[in-house]
Design an enzyme around this catalytic site. Structure first.
Site, PDB file in Angstrom:
ATOM      1  CB  CYS A 386      27.573  36.014  76.026  1.00  0.00           C
ATOM      2  SG  CYS A 386      27.900  37.319  77.147  1.00  0.00           S
ATOM      3  CB  CYS A 387      27.861  39.404  71.404  1.00  0.00           C
ATOM      4  SG  CYS A 387      27.754  38.276  70.367  1.00  0.00           S
TER       5      CYS A 387
END
Length: 449
Positions: A386-387
């Site tokens: 994720c970011c």
């Protein structure tokens, strides 16, 4: 006692104290003298401050900071932590006194007569302190630094509560002894946070050593954008006055982000390998982080939190704790430098990258290796990469992993695989250049393993 002395660099601590004492009195005294030579020294106060009670007895907690200041140096367990702590104290003193000289302020109403036991301490204070040297309050800045220093030695809950109460009493006493106006407190706290951020006690690179002027045009563009935002917030704070002065906080936050893009890089956000940000960075960057979280929610609120790219590997935005639980408690890999992982998530890993910039290939190699490590240790659990949005940094990391460790035969095929799963990904041409070196590792024959 002999063992205690052998374990601590007490001679170096004594040398630092011999240096810091004269430095404080020389710089603080010069700033006081300089203010007395000015024809007109302004004041910055709110009308409600005249209602703050004058409590003479609070001069006692006010003065205790001197004891804690001197004692703190002799508690250091190593030369590294001692030097970092001392550099925090030096930085606070020099920055505060520079502010006192550049824009001196004075306390706008005098103290009433004092008698009894507090009178001795008030008279001693007036012997070297004048009604100048206001914002940022060096007293508050030092209290922040000392609070952060002492809490590392204290484990029992009751003792930590005593520390918190002591720190609060010292900070509140600058008002109840009529030494400072309110504006001096948040500015002093910001200075203390800056010193804690600048010189981390952990064995990591300090911020001055981390500074590298970037040649990346995109980073300079973003640095300029955030610098303009900081200037606009500061102008609004100074022009509006009153409550609008709180806009100086987002101004400072954006200014720090601009510096991160210009030279400090992702290290300026002080995100550790578990996706947790240092407390000083969290507070200084709080306005920016809030805006970044809102922006991420606006962009992704109608999208699934994550999507499956290949069996056992998901790609998406930074999850909430509830989303992480709903996904079956996957192992997280974050590429986000500005937003923390949710609390209570074990085994999370982070390779922080600056938003809206293209990292060098070596950072993507690191990200791919971390993803692979999480998969090998997952024991059948899913890995969620994720970011902030799940559009660029995390997508590139997944492509890098697919190209190096996964079933994709090429980077182009890896990108197609990711794009089919999450069509919203955004990868500019520069991303493809950084991803170009990724190719599958050659198979190792069983007899060579």
């Amino acid at each position: 006692m002999t063992a205690w002395l052998a374990q601590r660099p007490w001679k170096r601590a004594a040398a630092w104290l011999v240096f810091l004492g004269p430095l404080f009195y020389a710089t603080y005294g010069f700033a006081n003298w300089w203010a007395t030579t000015r024809a007109n020294v302004p004041s910055m106060a709110f009308e409600w401050e005249r209602q703050v009670p004058f409590w003479p007895w609070t001069i006692f907690p006010y003065w205790t900071i001197n004891v804690f200041y001197a004692l703190s140096l002799f508690l250091a367990r190593s030369r590294h932590t001692l030097d970092r702590h001392a550099l925090r104290l030096v930085t606070a003193t020099l920055v505060a006194c520079s502010c006192f000289i550049l824009w001196p302020l004075h306390f706008s109403f005098g103290q009433p007569p004092v008698d009894g036991a507090p009178a001795f301490l008030f008279n001693a204070l007036r012997g070297f302190d004048q009604p100048f040297n206001q914002a940022p309050s060096l007293h508050i800045a030092l209290a922040v630094i000392l609070w952060d220093w002492y809490r590392q030695f204290i484990r029992p809950l009751w003792a930590r509560l005593v520390l918190h109460v002591w720190a609060f009493a010292i900070c509140a006493s600058v008002l109840t002894t009529w030494q400072h106006h309110f504006i001096d407190i948040p500015t002093g706290a910001l200075l203390g946070l800056f010193c804690v951020w600048l010189w981390p006690l952990e064995r990591v690179v300090s911020m001055p050593r981390a500074w590298r002027i970037t040649r990346d045009a995109q980073r300079w563009k973003l640095a300029g954008f955030y610098a303009v935002g900081a200037a606009l917030f500061l102008a609004a704070a100074l022009y509006g006055g009153g409550v609008a002065l709180w806009l100086a906080w987002p101004a400072a936050s954006l200014a720090l982000v601009a510096l991160n893009y210009a030279g400090f890089g992702a290290r300026g956000f002080q995100m550790d390998g578990r996706g947790r940000m240092g407390w000083a960075a969290r507070w200084m960057l709080a306005p920016y982080r809030l805006a970044a979280a809102i922006n991420a929610w606006l962009w992704t609120r109608k999208l699934p939190a994550s999507v499956e790219v290949v069996p056992g590997l998901r790609l998406g935005r930074r999850p909430t704790h509830a989303e992480w639980l709903a996904a079956g408690q996957p192992r997280l890999v974050s590429l986000c430098a500005e937003l923390q992982m949710p609390t209570g998530v074990p085994h999370a890993r982070c390779v922080p990258l600056l938003d809206l910039t293209v990292p060098p290939t070596v950072r993507l190699q690191r990200a791919a290796a971390v993803i692979e490590g999480q998969r090998r240790n997952a024991d059948g659990a899913t890995v969620w990469v994720c970011c902030a949005l799940g559009f660029s940094r995390s997508a590139a990391a997944v492509i890098a992993w697919l190209g190096r460790y996964g079933p994709a035969g090429s980077v182009a095929q890896a990108e197609d695989t990711v794009r089919r799963a999450r069509p919203q990904i955004v990868l500019r041409a520069a991303w493809r250049v950084s991803l170009e070196p990724f190719k599958p590792l050659p198979e190792v024959p069983p007899h060579d393993r």
